[in-house]
Design a protein around this motif. Sequence first.
Motif, short mmCIF file in Angstrom:
data_model
loop_
_atom_site.label_atom_id
_atom_site.label_comp_id
_atom_site.label_asym_id
_atom_site.label_seq_id
_atom_site.Cartn_x
_atom_site.Cartn_y
_atom_site.Cartn_z
N ASP A 3 0.83 -1.20 0.00
CA ASP A 3 0.00 0.00 0.00
C ASP A 3 0.86 1.24 0.00
N MET A 4 0.23 2.37 -0.35
CA MET A 4 0.92 3.65 -0.38
C MET A 4 -0.03 4.69 0.17
N ARG A 5 0.23 5.15 1.37
CA ARG A 5 -0.63 6.14 2.00
C ARG A 5 -0.18 7.56 1.70
N GLY A 6 1.07 7.72 1.30
CA GLY A 6 1.61 9.06 1.11
C GLY A 6 2.35 9.48 2.37
N ALA A 7 3.46 10.17 2.21
CA ALA A 7 4.32 10.46 3.34
C ALA A 7 3.64 11.31 4.39
N SER A 8 2.68 12.14 3.99
CA SER A 8 2.06 13.05 4.94
C SER A 8 0.72 12.58 5.45
N ALA A 9 0.31 11.33 5.12
CA ALA A 9 -0.97 10.83 5.60
C ALA A 9 -0.89 10.51 7.08
N PRO A 10 -1.91 10.87 7.89
CA PRO A 10 -1.87 10.56 9.31
C PRO A 10 -2.06 9.08 9.55
N SER A 11 -1.57 8.58 10.66
CA SER A 11 -1.70 7.16 11.00
C SER A 11 -2.93 6.90 11.85
N PHE A 12 -3.80 7.87 11.98
CA PHE A 12 -5.02 7.71 12.76
C PHE A 12 -6.11 8.53 12.12
N THR A 13 -7.36 8.25 12.51
CA THR A 13 -8.48 9.03 12.01
C THR A 13 -8.83 10.10 13.04
N PRO A 14 -8.71 11.37 12.70
CA PRO A 14 -9.04 12.42 13.66
C PRO A 14 -10.52 12.37 14.04
N ASP A 15 -10.82 12.73 15.27
CA ASP A 15 -12.21 12.82 15.70
C ASP A 15 -12.89 13.94 14.92
N VAL A 16 -14.04 13.63 14.36
CA VAL A 16 -14.77 14.61 13.58
C VAL A 16 -16.06 14.93 14.32
N ILE A 17 -16.16 16.14 14.82
CA ILE A 17 -17.37 16.59 15.50
C ILE A 17 -18.30 17.17 14.46
N TYR A 18 -19.55 16.70 14.44
CA TYR A 18 -20.48 17.15 13.41
C TYR A 18 -21.15 18.44 13.83
N CYS A 19 -20.82 19.51 13.14
CA CYS A 19 -21.43 20.83 13.37
C CYS A 19 -21.93 21.33 12.02
N PRO A 20 -23.12 20.90 11.60
CA PRO A 20 -23.61 21.29 10.28
C PRO A 20 -23.80 22.79 10.16
N PRO A 21 -23.63 23.32 8.97
CA PRO A 21 -23.85 24.76 8.77
C PRO A 21 -25.32 25.10 8.98
N PRO A 22 -25.61 26.35 9.33
CA PRO A 22 -27.01 26.74 9.55
C PRO A 22 -27.84 26.56 8.29
N ASP A 23 -29.11 26.24 8.48
CA ASP A 23 -30.02 26.04 7.35
C ASP A 23 -30.51 27.40 6.86
N LEU A 24 -29.97 27.84 5.75
CA LEU A 24 -30.33 29.13 5.17
C LEU A 24 -31.25 28.97 3.97
N GLY A 25 -31.83 27.77 3.83
CA GLY A 25 -32.68 27.50 2.68
C GLY A 25 -31.92 26.75 1.61
N LEU A 26 -32.65 26.22 0.66
CA LEU A 26 -32.03 25.42 -0.40
C LEU A 26 -31.43 26.31 -1.48
N HIS A 180 -6.06 10.35 -4.37
CA HIS A 180 -5.23 10.44 -5.58
C HIS A 180 -4.36 11.68 -5.58
N MET A 181 -4.90 12.81 -5.14
CA MET A 181 -4.07 14.01 -5.09
C MET A 181 -2.99 13.89 -4.01
N LEU A 182 -3.33 13.26 -2.89
CA LEU A 182 -2.33 13.00 -1.85
C LEU A 182 -1.21 12.12 -2.40
N ALA A 183 -1.58 11.09 -3.18
CA ALA A 183 -0.59 10.19 -3.74
C ALA A 183 0.34 10.89 -4.71
#
Length: 232
Positions: A3-26, A180-183
């Motif tokens: 495999d090839m992760r790329g030299a700058s790829a992190p070795s863990f998955t960062p915690d992602v807190i879900y904060c959706p943007p405000p609903d301003l209409g479609l 692909h761009m990371l690679a």
Amino acid sequence: MNDMRGASAPSFTPDVIYCPPPDLGLDLVFLDEAMLVLNKPAGLLSVPGRGEGREDCMISRAARRYDDAMIVHRLDMATSGMLVLARGQAMQRALSMLFQDRHVSKRYVALVHGLLACDEGEVGLPLITDWPNRPMQMVCHERGKPSLTRYRVLSRDAALNQTRVELEPVTGRSHQLRVHMLALGHPIVGDPLYGDQVVQAAWPRLMLHASRLTLPHPVSRAEQVFESAAPF
């Protein structure tokens, strides 16, 4: 596994807190009795996520106004741009077949770190889920699924050491454009999962936008071209 992760790829998955943007209409790009095309803001899920507090998403917001709206394809939460929704089950089946049979052409605009040497090119590296670090993906030459991305340089900014590129995913693997761009050694600016995390954290969002969609109309079969300017 090779495999090839790329030299700058992190070795863990960062915690992602879900904060959706405000609903301003479609933000409607197109609407008729068969489908609607919306601009999804960055930071909003396409469909409800797993776990509590992840119900707010593009399809739920659309369904409050158009109760027959149904999902056809998805964009990553961090990606902005055009999302096609079907109106009713018959149109969902018809549109899903168009995506499945690759009758839909998609283009994205991205900012990437570094100055790409070639004005255009292809990345054909096979991708697979990086299971210990889900939802991240990685290049794997043994078990990865064939994946192809075409790119074309739009402009280069030597002062910022960034390149604006148009990306065409010929295949539709999860996180394909990002990996692909990371690679290539040019991760997308502001990516919360890929690239140097200290550098990426300085940016408010992933600089990736679904900017152009071309597909036959599910009823008339006339070619439809939709465009949306990148907000960066």
